[in-house]
Each structure stands twice: as structure tokens, then as C-alpha cells.
Design a protein around this motif. Sequence first.
Motif, PDB file in Angstrom:
ATOM      1  N   UNK A   1       0.874  -1.173   0.000  1.00 20.12           N
ATOM      2  CA  UNK A   1       0.000   0.000   0.000  1.00 20.12           C
ATOM      3  C   UNK A   1       0.910   1.221   0.000  1.00 20.12           C
ATOM      4  N   UNK A   2       1.055   1.830  -1.148  1.00 25.03           N
ATOM      5  CA  UNK A   2       1.997   2.946  -1.302  1.00 25.03           C
ATOM      6  C   UNK A   2       1.548   4.201  -0.575  1.00 25.03           C
ATOM      7  N   UNK A   3       0.263   4.435  -0.499  1.00 29.39           N
ATOM      8  CA  UNK A   3      -0.225   5.641   0.170  1.00 29.39           C
ATOM      9  C   UNK A   3      -0.021   5.580   1.673  1.00 29.39           C
ATOM     10  N   UNK A   4      -0.325   4.438   2.272  1.00 34.51           N
ATOM     11  CA  UNK A   4      -0.184   4.293   3.725  1.00 34.51           C
ATOM     12  C   UNK A   4       1.164   3.699   4.129  1.00 34.51           C
ATOM     13  N   UNK A   5       2.029   3.408   3.135  1.00 31.99           N
ATOM     14  CA  UNK A   5       3.375   2.881   3.363  1.00 31.99           C
ATOM     15  C   UNK A   5       3.347   1.648   4.263  1.00 31.99           C
ATOM     16  N   UNK A   6       2.645   0.620   3.788  1.00 30.96           N
ATOM     17  CA  UNK A   6       2.568  -0.621   4.539  1.00 30.96           C
ATOM     18  C   UNK A   6       2.578  -1.812   3.591  1.00 30.96           C
ATOM     19  N   UNK A   7       2.884  -2.981   4.143  1.00 30.66           N
ATOM     20  CA  UNK A   7       3.034  -4.215   3.385  1.00 30.66           C
ATOM     21  C   UNK A   7       2.048  -5.237   3.912  1.00 30.66           C
TER      22      UNK A   7
END
Length: 79
Positions: free
Chosen positions: A52-58
Motif C-alpha cells: 500500500x503505497x499511500x499508507x506505506x505498509x506491506x
Amino acid sequence: MVSGIVFAYTINSVNTGLLSMPDLKRYREQITITQFEPVQDTKLRGVMMAIDRQLRRIKLQTVDDYDWIKIDDVIQVTT
């Protein structure tokens, strides 16, 4: 260490979008992520499914469930 290299490349390319989801499908290898926790670091083992590029999570698929891990909390990635 191949997954660690791929994962590091993925983290670095989150802002640039160099690695797309079809590229991730090639790497279905189990990895272990060490995640920062204030009391004691935790280790999670699974397959990276999404970023998730917007929330910077995997999104990490584990044996029985999945976890969303903040990229900023990742300390180490190993195979």
C-alpha cells in the motif's frame, strides 16, 4: 538472501512505483520480517502479497491470516 534484496528494492521503490504488483507475483518465497515494537521486536513469517503505497505498509500473508506491516517499522528481512 534473494527475498531480502527484493524486499529492500521494493521498499526503496515504493515512492517511485518501479515495482508493480505483477512483478511481486514472481516472488512467492517465505520471508521473515523483524518489526519494531517498543517493548520487544517481533518476527513475522509469510509471503509478501501487496504494498500500500499511500499508507506505506506491506501485506504479509501468514499461515492462518495476514498482517499489514508499516514499512517504517521494518528492521530486518531474511529468507
